[in-house]
Scaffold this motif. Sequence first.
Motif, PDB file in Angstrom:
ATOM      1  N   LEU A 120       0.698  -1.502  -0.122  1.00 14.40           N
ATOM      2  CA  LEU A 120       0.071   0.023  -0.011  1.00 14.40           C
ATOM      3  C   LEU A 120       0.771   0.916  -0.095  1.00 14.40           C
ATOM      4  N   LEU A 121       0.320   2.444  -0.550  1.00 10.31           N
ATOM      5  CA  LEU A 121       0.952   3.694  -0.384  1.00 10.31           C
ATOM      6  C   LEU A 121       0.322   4.261   0.967  1.00 10.31           C
ATOM      7  N   TYR A 122       0.891   3.828   2.130  1.00  9.98           N
ATOM      8  CA  TYR A 122       0.416   4.518   3.331  1.00  9.98           C
ATOM      9  C   TYR A 122       0.230   6.055   3.429  1.00  9.98           C
ATOM     10  N   PRO A 123      -0.627   6.340   4.330  1.00  8.82           N
ATOM     11  CA  PRO A 123      -0.786   7.858   4.299  1.00  8.82           C
ATOM     12  C   PRO A 123       0.316   8.548   4.709  1.00  8.82           C
ATOM     13  N   PRO A 124       0.564   9.714   4.375  1.00  7.14           N
ATOM     14  CA  PRO A 124       2.079  10.529   4.835  1.00  7.14           C
ATOM     15  C   PRO A 124       2.113  10.856   6.235  1.00  7.14           C
ATOM     16  N   GLU A 125       1.208  11.029   7.070  1.00  4.52           N
ATOM     17  CA  GLU A 125       1.177  10.720   8.553  1.00  4.52           C
ATOM     18  C   GLU A 125       2.050   9.422   9.138  1.00  4.52           C
ATOM     19  N   HIS A 126       1.931   8.364   8.396  1.00  5.58           N
ATOM     20  CA  HIS A 126       2.444   7.238   8.815  1.00  5.58           C
ATOM     21  C   HIS A 126       3.630   7.135   8.038  1.00  5.58           C
ATOM     22  N   SER A 155      -3.315   5.692  -0.033  1.00  4.75           N
ATOM     23  CA  SER A 155      -3.922   7.262   0.324  1.00  4.75           C
ATOM     24  C   SER A 155      -3.508   8.063  -0.795  1.00  4.75           C
ATOM     25  N   PRO A 156      -4.613   8.771  -1.184  1.00  2.00           N
ATOM     26  CA  PRO A 156      -4.593   9.536  -2.374  1.00  2.00           C
ATOM     27  C   PRO A 156      -3.377  10.959  -2.064  1.00  2.00           C
ATOM     28  N   ASP A 157      -3.389  11.021  -0.788  1.00  2.00           N
ATOM     29  CA  ASP A 157      -2.504  12.145  -0.041  1.00  2.00           C
ATOM     30  C   ASP A 157      -0.927  11.720  -0.502  1.00  2.00           C
ATOM     31  N   GLN A 158      -0.974  10.278  -0.188  1.00  6.31           N
ATOM     32  CA  GLN A 158       0.391   9.988  -0.454  1.00  6.31           C
ATOM     33  C   GLN A 158       1.091   9.918  -1.745  1.00  6.31           C
ATOM     34  N   VAL A 159       0.002   9.420  -2.479  1.00  4.25           N
ATOM     35  CA  VAL A 159      -0.110   9.435  -4.074  1.00  4.25           C
ATOM     36  C   VAL A 159       0.845  10.951  -4.642  1.00  4.25           C
ATOM     37  N   ALA A 160       0.054  11.913  -3.983  1.00  5.95           N
ATOM     38  CA  ALA A 160       0.405  13.198  -4.199  1.00  5.95           C
ATOM     39  C   ALA A 160       1.808  13.701  -3.775  1.00  5.95           C
ATOM     40  N   PHE A 161       2.102  13.084  -2.710  1.00  3.06           N
ATOM     41  CA  PHE A 161       3.397  13.279  -1.883  1.00  3.06           C
ATOM     42  C   PHE A 161       4.530  12.864  -2.932  1.00  3.06           C
TER      43      PHE A 161
END
Length: 327
Positions: A120-126, A155-161
Amino acid sequence: MRTEEIRAVLDRLGALVALHYVFPETGREIADRLAAATAEGRYDAFEAPEELAQRVTADLQIGNQDKHLRLKYHRDGLPDETDPVAEEAHWRRRAELDAGGMARVERLNGNIGLLEIRPLLYPPEHAAPVITAAMTLLASTDALVIDLRRCVGGSPDQVAFVCSYLLASGEPIHLQDLLTPADGTIRQFWTAPYVPGPRYDGSKPIWVLTSSATFSGGEELAYNLQQFGRAVVVGERTGGGAHARRGFKLHEQLEATVPVVRSVNAVSGTNWEGTGITPDVDVPADLALTEAYRRAAEHVIGLPADNARNGVTDEARTVLSPAVAAG
């Protein structure tokens, strides 16, 4: 599972689909169909949660083929989404055990970078720090291969990161919008104006590996890089899941996963739902790394030579030898 327990699970599942599904009218139709099947006793004999999940999922997807719409079985249980502390601890621990999704970060012969992201692309906070670490290690390579063949979401936030490192630009780039039909809201996703560590130079080529198992967030990353002309996609057509989902705990081992938003890419104006991403270079998934690595080596050999690069160029030439194969 007892009959009463099964029916309680399915009643709540139907209510959630009717309330939240990304296409409201279709959601109500699915909920009505599920209610009728439940009343007829279609699911009463499935005492094992895993078997119940398989049967209900197949029925939920009739006519819509939405692979995010599921009754999902979790052998080891799952946290309650209404308990944010427990859910946060669960996902943080999962990210730790999976190294934040950075399964492989390597410099291959020829100064070619390899980044494998799974599961997975885990969320940026993780997992933002591990992305930064990986991209810092890979920044000096001459070409990059990103392996998403076993990336099944995230996470779409992690994709953007991640895209913020790869779509090198002085200004933020609009990637996509997520539309929520239930309340009419739109959330935009952009690359970040600042990232820790170096971005990957926009003049350096990128190849992205896909398989039929690449799904959801993995597809989003591949699709963004393909649509912006930043990467060549090599491998197989992907799974075709563009509707972001929410999870709801219905039982100790059963989760309702309900697509709640629709993705709209800023370049294409659409998404990959139901169709998957068509690779630029269509090869079986198990040959995708070999093909991308060969192309990357050809790029390296074509770079201007100097004394410092002689060893790197020799390494790249070994990649093109018939005796050398990438695994």
